[in-house]
Design a protein around this motif. Structure first.
Motif, PDB file in Angstrom:
ATOM      1  N   THR A 115       0.849  -1.188   0.000  1.00  0.00           N
ATOM      2  CA  THR A 115       0.000   0.000   0.000  1.00  0.00           C
ATOM      3  C   THR A 115       0.885   1.239   0.000  1.00  0.00           C
ATOM      4  N   LYS A 116       0.572   2.166  -0.879  1.00  0.00           N
ATOM      5  CA  LYS A 116       1.327   3.420  -0.924  1.00  0.00           C
ATOM      6  C   LYS A 116       1.022   4.225   0.340  1.00  0.00           C
ATOM      7  N   SER A 117       2.063   4.846   0.895  1.00  0.00           N
ATOM      8  CA  SER A 117       1.853   5.647   2.108  1.00  0.00           C
ATOM      9  C   SER A 117       1.030   6.893   1.787  1.00  0.00           C
ATOM     10  N   ALA A 118       0.252   7.343   2.769  1.00  0.00           N
ATOM     11  CA  ALA A 118      -0.556   8.549   2.613  1.00  0.00           C
ATOM     12  C   ALA A 118       0.220   9.786   3.041  1.00  0.00           C
ATOM     13  N   ALA A 119       1.172   9.600   3.974  1.00  0.00           N
ATOM     14  CA  ALA A 119       1.994  10.720   4.454  1.00  0.00           C
ATOM     15  C   ALA A 119       3.239  10.151   5.125  1.00  0.00           C
TER      16      ALA A 119
END
Length: 162
Positions: A115-119
């Motif tokens: 999952t790509k990080s959000a921040a």
């Protein structure tokens, strides 16, 4: 007089160092005070452990060649570094904040995909905390992968973002 000058200089220097240490932690994009409270008493955990939301663990790492990652780390770990995996249950809100005490790469895997990080926030001048990464996920099971660490253990906090 010389002793007084040296004493004043020593007091000013120690105050400056203390302020710099505090300022280092203040440089994160969000507060890391919960990690500062959790990391000193973090219990030991082995690779593959289940990590609880709102808690921290002192995760024992293995040579990356020996770790069975769910999917290959998004950033290939250098030879001679360490890693581990851990399971976590994502809360109904679907958000996790994973913070590390040292330098390493974090991947969160859900449904067989990274999952790509959000921040992301990382600071090299905060004693005991190196990075904090936020992820938006679906509620349920997930795997945290840590890779590329230079040491054989790392403290990991799994929190809901504030």
């Amino acid at each position: 007089m010389k002793t007084l000058a040296i004493s004043l200089f020593a007091m000013l220097a120690s105050t400056s160092f203390a302020m710099a240490a505090d300022g280092g932690c203040d440089a994160f994009k969000w507060p890391v005070t919960r990690e500062q409270d959790l990391f000193p008493a973090a219990p030991s955990a082995q690779s593959g452990a289940s990590l609880a939301l709102g808690a921290a663990a002192d995760l024992a790492l293995e040579p990356v060649d020996a770790v069975s990652f769910t999917v290959p780390p998004q950033r290939a770990p250098a030879a001679g570094t360490f890693g581990a995996t851990a399971s976590v249950t994502v809360p109904p809100e679907g958000e996790l904040q994973v913070s590390l005490s040292g330098e390493a790469w974090i991947d969160v895997i859900q449904d067989g995909h990274a999952t790509k990080s959000a921040a992301f926030s990382g600071v090299k001048t905060c004693p005991g905390i190196r990075k904090s990464v936020r992820f938006k996920l679906t509620p349920g099971a997930a795997t945290i992968q840590v890779s590329g660490a230079k040491d054989e253990s790392i403290k990991v906090a799994v929190l809901a973002p504030e």
